[in-house]
Design an enzyme around this catalytic site. Structure first.
Site, PDB file in Angstrom:
ATOM      1  N   LYS A  96       0.822  -1.111  -0.077  1.00  0.00           N
ATOM      2  CA  LYS A  96      -0.004   0.070  -0.005  1.00  0.00           C
ATOM      3  C   LYS A  96       0.833   1.103  -0.108  1.00  0.00           C
ATOM      4  CE  LYS A  96      -4.377  -1.514   0.593  1.00  0.00           C
ATOM      5  NZ  LYS A  96      -5.454  -1.070  -0.290  1.00  0.00           N
ATOM      6  N   ASP A 145      -8.370   0.015   6.475  1.00  0.00           N
ATOM      7  CA  ASP A 145      -8.366  -1.314   7.392  1.00  0.00           C
ATOM      8  C   ASP A 145      -7.015  -1.122   8.162  1.00  0.00           C
ATOM      9  OD1 ASP A 145     -10.813  -2.755   7.478  1.00  0.00           O
ATOM     10  OD2 ASP A 145     -10.203  -3.200   5.297  1.00  0.00           O
TER      11      ASP A 145
END
Length: 393
Positions: free
Chosen positions: A80, A128
């Site tokens: 990410k 998340d």
């Protein structure tokens, strides 16, 4: 150890991909090239390891298993890091140009030339954990304020990591999809700028930039592998990772691109359900999966545009396979490398071990002794306390 991976506990649906050119129209080759040129110039950039799990492959009667380990990425613990921070830079570039009529280059943005302008801009997203960490890090690098919305089950260690990069972390009641909706509502009300890894109607550019950033990882794989894999198993979530990887592989290898298998938790299998319905389909999350980064009930329509043309198979797996897969990498077979892998990282590994030991699924997925399997180890131990608890249990 491999006996713990029961194929009886996984679900598989074959999918007939649609014909189209989304792989080069949604994320254009130039998008990947621009992201690569920028990200590889950042301080601390280095390619992450592509491990070969030779002994495991022999046990499973597969020729090769390659595992791309994203744990070391920019010290942020996951792939990410490539997407959120890059998309943040693109949003800031656009907004400074539009709001202040300034001609902006990403290199000047990175070196602080526009710090007096970027500090007037607030970036926001839901997460998340891993996307929010990347966005918080990127906002800090470029001098912008950052607000991150997290849901009830996101661990405090992951929240603390985002705060360490200066983000204002807001915890909400509900699940990931609720946090997305609340972040969107509050951003619109306050004039903040959303940097999301999922798309919705009239919101596609930042998610496209996020997926373009992930292409750096795939390009590293392509540079290291002298041949295309036969299969690639990709984590689900909203679909951004999977869509980015299979688009980049298809742009490189065309008709020789690997067979794409999407893997999701059975507690959050929106892409599996979308394949059954042949349309983007949301699922209600009633219990949180241990695979925190994949706990998404709403697919990204932008990602689905690619997956509906590239993915041949969708697999749904139970949480019970995750701890054994993490332990297998922590204490590998023979002289296979020791790898620190988080809960979401091992979805593909767990699936291929189960599939390879089931003759029916081997045949259905065309897995054999000549198969070259590519797995994306999407994260390291992004929650160290939880990681050690799992592998020591």
């Amino acid at each position: 150890m491999l006996d713990t991976f029961s194929a009886n506990t996984i679900k598989h649906v074959s999918y007939n991909p649609h014909t189209g050119n989304a792989f080069k129209n949604v994320i254009k080759p130039q998008n990947f090239a621009d992201a690569s040129n920028e990200i590889t110039s950042w301080d601390g950039y280095t390619a992450t390891p592509l491990h070969r799990l030779e002994n495991l492959a022999q046990k499973l009667k597969i020729q090769n298993i390659f595992y791309k380990d994203e744990g070391p990425r920019f010290g942020l613990g996951s792939f990410k890091a490539l997407g959120g921070a890059y998309a943040a830079a693109k949003v800031l570039q656009r907004e400074i140009k539009n709001k202040f009529n300034e001609k902006v280059t990403l290199s000047n943005l990175r070196t602080g030339k526009y710090a007096s302008l970027t500090n007037t801009i607030t970036l926001v997203s839901a997460t998340d954990g891993n996307h929010g960490r990347s966005l918080a890090w990127g906002a800090q690098q470029f001098g912008a304020a950052c607000k991150i919305y997290i849901h009830t089950e996101v661990s405090e260690e992951r929240a603390k990591a985002m705060r360490s990069y200066g983000a204002d972390v807001i915890r909400i009641d509900g699940d990931y999809d609720d946090s997305v909706r609340i972040a969107k509502t509050n951003a619109e009300a306050n004039g903040w700028f959303i940097v999301s890894d999922t798309s919705w109607e009239n919101y596609t550019q930042p998610p496209t930039n996020v997926m373009a950033g992930y292409g750096v990882m795939t390009n590293e794989i392509i540079q290291e592998l002298p041949f295309p894999p036969s299969h690639v198993l990709l984590q689900g979530g909203v679909g951004g990772l999977a869509a980015s990887v299979c688009a980049a592989l298809r742009q490189k290898w065309g008709k020789d691109s690997p067979r794409v298998i999407i893997v999701e938790p059975d507690l959050a299998n929106c892409l599996y359900t979308s394949a059954i319905k042949d349309a983007p389909t949301s699922v209600q999350i009633t219990d949180e999966t241990i695979m925190a980064g994949l706990s998404c009930g709403d697919p990204s329509p932008l990602a689905w545009d690619i997956l509906r043309e590239e993915a041949s198979d969708f697999i749904s797996i139970p949480d019970t396979l995750i701890a054994p897969a993490m332990k297998l990498l922590a204490k590998p077979i023979g002289n296979d490398p020791t790898i620190v892998a988080g809960e979401s990282a091992v979805a593909g590994l767990a699936a291929i071990i189960a599939v390879a030991q089931d003759e029916t699924l081997r045949k259905d997925l065309d897995i054999n002794t000549s198969s070259q399997i590519l797995l994306i180890g999407s994260e390291g131990a992004t929650d160290k306390a939880l990681y050690h608890k799992i592998i020591s249990s």
